[in-house]
Design an enzyme around this catalytic site. Structure first.
Site, short mmCIF file in Angstrom:
data_model
loop_
_atom_site.label_atom_id
_atom_site.label_comp_id
_atom_site.label_asym_id
_atom_site.label_seq_id
_atom_site.Cartn_x
_atom_site.Cartn_y
_atom_site.Cartn_z
CE LYS A 34 -0.07 5.31 -1.29
NZ LYS A 34 0.82 4.67 -2.25
NE ARG A 104 0.68 8.33 -6.26
CZ ARG A 104 1.91 8.71 -5.92
NH1 ARG A 104 2.58 8.05 -5.01
NH2 ARG A 104 2.46 9.76 -6.48
CG MET A 115 1.68 -4.69 -3.17
SD MET A 115 -0.02 -4.74 -2.74
CE MET A 115 -0.18 -3.33 -1.73
NE ARG A 348 3.17 5.46 5.13
CZ ARG A 348 3.89 4.81 4.27
NH1 ARG A 348 3.36 3.88 3.54
NH2 ARG A 348 5.17 5.07 4.11
CG HIS A 471 12.89 -0.62 1.93
ND1 HIS A 471 13.75 -1.66 2.20
CD2 HIS A 471 11.64 -1.16 1.87
CE1 HIS A 471 13.06 -2.77 2.26
NE2 HIS A 471 11.78 -2.50 2.06
CE1 TYR A 886 2.34 -13.89 42.53
CE2 TYR A 886 0.58 -13.67 44.14
CZ TYR A 886 1.69 -14.34 43.66
OH TYR A 886 2.15 -15.47 44.27
#
Ligand code: PEP
Ligand code: MG
Length: 911
Positions: A34, A104, A115, A348, A471, A886
């Protein structure tokens, strides 16, 4: 000595880059994702509120030192605050023009909601008054203050959030209103007052009025949250290291809840579920960030913003494009609009479904943003698996609609079909799934980070609230769980542990089905099916993968339908047809048993002659489907007793028969039963004679072919008769005959000579020439170690790593996975299950010896693998490194192996 720098202003990115040596990954390590991205946005000229980052090094030093800030860190934070005061013209703790900040968390790797964060730091009984004078908006200020007390109470002092929420609920009930936005300034003021009381009664101290103390305690709480249980659990599940630490970002507050020209939201620069190149997201007018993610209020679709706040929408779109151009990745952003001005609070890389990952990678390459190689590397082989995941059978869906079983619809946030029993909490979901092995659908009003263990254990997730970026949606997508969220029609009663949809009652334990592709919810269990991979972006991606890979991808297939599917999925040949599988079919098993029972070779030949036409047609079918591609047919492998009835069952049947004879009424009845008894007794004798202590090390594989030459000779005849017939139909047939379980080169020599003679005989009879090859499986350590001797008699090798793992480790492949092997993995004695992922240090070493020795004798010796490992991405990479030609795997794993092989080639190029 220069002072250690623990705090960096967003503008100080260059200094941080110098400190870590210029690597972006290292900056992320220092600032957390962040913080690094806020600083980067600042450098790009994207509007970011002024702020600074306290580094992850500071967090680690704090935790290592048992909870003490490292020397000078706090002074540096206060210097940072000074700088914020200068740039904003506001003052921390000043009554008339107070500076408010957020605190934050932000680790190197995103851990959504794991967190802590505290907003509105700097508000107290005095600054509240000044803020009201300043903004003229008492409602907003009291609301902000109660949020600070609530968050601080929860995050810093550990007070259960429900205690606070209850006060808000009661206030709304008392006032007879439904939404938070209808509460007035006086309401919020009263709420804040009650919150302070709650704070005192739970902590025995007053809510701190000193802004510096608020900031200090919040910073400590964020540091400590790195080691909180839910963060540790999440890191364990997501494979994130525990020693990275979190940074703390202290950022000037901007407000999305100062009126109707304010808003807050989250957005993805492309659609996180489908990958469509359109901004996707949710926002709320007059709200703060947590209102959107918590799913408490029904959010608006971002498309609506175009009408509601057009200027900010256009700017957001522009910034989204700029960020994508810069990061060359789809971004997930958080923003706030304060009095019409847009601020970016976070960016992000966006989480996405497998389907979206493929489309985004392909379209970004087509747009010229990334290269084709990067596109291929951006999709993991495991993500391809989604396209082969169960989906509901369309017919079953149509029937369920017809019956009225589709009871509700919500947002389709994570694709795939899931059925299971309803469990209303995470612990129960986990217990039912793990202990009782029951498929479970976890149903909640909304999920929180504490629910992750239940979500991981469940087949699917259903919530009545929340949006695409809630969430529940984020976690489900990340872990590939089908999920439907925001099903407003569901009324969940957590006390009665039931839910209603209209008149319909669904209780905990009842079965439901959810469709993560459409958002539909059904009562009962729906039939599932595996989808065809028709996704045009996947087809494109896999075709690029094919350009880069050097390893071939073949398939293990026994029947024409399997071969057909394998071919559609891109297989370049059949690497293993287990020819004995056909003997187990109903019409053939009696003939095969007759062959085993025969005492005289004439009887045996007669039984084999009966089997020949079946085998011929089986092989002809495979050859037709695989026109132009090689087909490896492995001759019979398993021990013969596997084809006879189980001895214990046989004994029981014999006892039954004897009883029936005793009770029989007529002579004819007795005669019939005696005849049956004689047959069964002969079978029992034979089964007893064939019984071995260690059948997997017994009369099987090439040993069988030597012991009963007529058997493998019949198989070779069937192969060549089929090949001649099909080739006369104009089809190109490339048969390869594979001899299993060779341990000594003489076994192969003897068997091959006998069989090649038969092959030549058939071709002469049929007046046809077939291009064929003889080879062997390498599945015993001795074979690998003497591969130079074996290669003299083989034109190809195929590694049977199921048996090779069994014989290298001396672990039974049939029993271990249900027993001690699980314990070994739990105890960390073995890092992986060696039957799933190739054992690099043992089995793979033997393979390497075999390849090297084999190619010393025949430089062009073709080497492949046909054990289960051929479809495991990690093992595929190893096969690439070892120089195999292969891998051969189940048809369903073929697309995964194609991508894994491309990754292996591209990554080894990068080395
Ligand atoms: C093997 O042993 O890896 C193999 C492919 O053969 P099977 O599984 O049939 O023993
Ligand atoms: Mg084998």
């Amino acid at each position: 000595m220069t002072m250690k720098k623990w705090v960096y202003q967003f503008e100080d990115l260059d200094i941080a880059e110098q400190y870590v040596g210029g690597e972006w990954e290292a900056v992320r390590g220092l600032f957390g994702g962040k913080g690094a991205n806020l600083a980067e946005m600042c450098r790009l000229g994207v509007p970011v509120p002024p702020g600074f980052t306290v580094t992850t090094e500071a967090c680690n030093a704090y935790l290592d030192d048992g909870g003490v800030f490292p020397e000078t860190m706090w002074e540096q934070v206060m210097d940072g605050m000074d700088a914020l005061q200068k740039s904003t013209g506001k003052h921390f703790g000043d009554r008339d023009n107070p500076l408010l900040v957020s605190c934050r968390s932000g680790a190197k790797f995103s851990m959504p909601g794991m967190m802590d964060t505290v907003l509105n730091i700097g508000l107290n009984d005095t600054t509240v008054e000044g803020m009201i004078e300043l903004t003229g908006d008492a409602r907003f200020v009291h609301d902000s203050y109660r949020r600070l007390i609530q968050m601080f109470g929860g995050v810093v002092m550990g007070i259960d959030d429900d205690v606070f929420e209850e006060v808000i609920e009661k206030t709304k009930q008392m006032r007879g209103i439904e939404t938070d936005t209808d509460l007035t300034a006086e309401d919020w003021q009263a709420v804040a007052k009650q919150f302070k009381k709650i704070f005192r009664s739970h902590t025995q101290v007053n809510f701190p009025q000193d802004p510096e103390e608020q900031l200090k305690m919040a910073t400590e709480a964020v540091f400590k949250s790195w080691n909180g249980k839910r963060a540790v659990d999440y890191r364990n599940a997501a494979g994130i290291a525990h020693d990275l630490g979190t940074a703390v970002n202290i950022v000037t507050m901007v407000f999305g809840n100062m009126g109707d020209d304010c808003a807050t939201g989250v957005a993805m620069t492309r659609h996180g579920s489908t990958g469509e190149p359109e901004i996707e997201g949710d926002y709320l007018i007059n709200a703060q960030g947590e209102d959107v993610v918590a799913g408490i209020r029904m959010t608006h679709d971002i498309a609506q913003m175009k009408q509601e706040i057009p200027a900010a929408y256009d700017e957001l779109k522009e910034i989204a494009a700029k960020l994508e151009q810069h990061y060359r990745e789809m971004q997930d952003v958080e923003f706030t609009i304060e009095k019409g001005k847009l601020w970016m609070l976070q960016t992000r890389d966006g989480k996405r479904t497998a389907q979206a990952a493929v489309r985004i990678a392909v379209e970004m390459a087509q747009e010229g943003l990334i290269s084709k190689k990067e596109a291929v590397l951006r999709v993991t082989p495991e993500q391809v698996d989604f396209f082969l995941h169960p989906q509901f059978d369309p017919a079953a869906i149509a029937q369920a609609h017809g019956r009225g079983d589709m009871v509700a619809k919500g947002l389709n946030v994570s694709p795939g079909a899931a059925c299971g029993v309803v469990a209303f909490d995470a612990d129960l979901a986990e217990a039912w799934a793990k202990q009782d092995q029951k498929p479970v659908i976890m149903v909640r009003p909304e999920t929180k980070p504490d629910d992750v263990h239940g979500m991981l254990a469940a087949q699917g997730i259903l919530t009545s609230r929340g949006g695409r970026t809630s969430h529940a949606a984020l976690v489900a997508r990340q872990f590939g769980k089908p999920a439907v969220v925001g099903v407003a029609a569901l009324n969940i009663d957590m006390v009665k542990r039931e839910m209603t949809v209209g008149d319909l009652l669904i209780q905990e334990g009842d079965e439901i089905s959810i469709d993560g592709n459409t958002g539909e919810v059904f009562v009962g269990r729906l039939e599932t099916m595996v989808p065809d991979i028709q996704d045009p972006w996947l087809i494109q991606l896999l075709s690029w993968a094919d350009e880069f890979r050097t390893l071939g991808v073949w398939a293990n297939a026994d029947y024409p339908e399997d071969a057909q599917r394998a071919r559609e999925y891109g297989a370049q040949g059949i690497g293993l047809c287990r020819s004995e599988h056909m003997f187990f079919e109903t019409e053939r098993l009696p003939l095969f048993q007759k062959m085993i029972m025969a005492d005289l070779s004439v009887d045996r030949r007669e039984a084999l002659a009966g089997l020949l036409p079946f085998q011929r047609e089986d092989f002809a079918g495979l050859f037709r489907v695989m026109d132009g591609l090689p087909v490896i047919i492995r001759l019979i492998d398993p021990p013969l007793h596997e084809f006879l009835p189980d001895l214990i069952e046989l004994m029981q049947e014999l006892t039954d028969l004897k009883l029936r004879i005793r009770k029989a009424a007529t002579l004819t009845e007795i005669d019939g039963l005696l005849q049956q008894l004689r047959i069964k007794e002969r079978i029992r004798e034979r089964a007893l004679a064939l019984r071995e202590q260690n059948p997997m090390l017994g009369l099987r594989g090439v040993r069988l072919g030597i012991h009963i030459p007529d058997l493998t000779r019949m198989q070779v005849r069937a192969i060549f008769e089929a090949a001649c017939k099909v080739s006369k139909e104009g089809i190109t047939v490339l048969p390869k005959i594979m001899i299993p379980l060779t341990g000594h080169h003489n076994e192969l020599k003897v068997q091959r000579e006998a069989l090649e003679e038969e092959a030549k005989r058939v071709m002469a009879e049929q007046k046809s020439e077939i291009d064929y090859k003889f080879g062997t499986m390498i599945e015993l350590p001795r074979a690998a170690l003497t591969a130079d001797q074996i290669a003299v008699h083989a034109e190809f090798f195929s590694y049977g790593t199921n048996d090779l793992t069994q014989t290298t480790y001396g672990i039974s492949r049939d029993d271990a996975e249900a027993g001690f092997l699980i314990e070994y993995m739990e105890l960390g004695i073995l890092p992986d299950n060696p039957f799933a992922t190739l054992d690099k240090d043992g089995v793979a070493q033997l393979m390497q010896i075999g390849i090297t020795k084999g190619r010393e004798v025949k430089p062009d010796l073709e080497c492949g693998i046909c054990g289960e490992h051929g479809g495991d991405p990690q093992s595929v990479a190893l096969c690439h490194t070892m120089g195999l030609n292969y891998v051969s795997c189940s048809p369903f794993r073929v697309p995964i192996a194609r991508l894994a092989a491309a990754h292996a080639a591209l990554k080894s190029d990068l080395k």
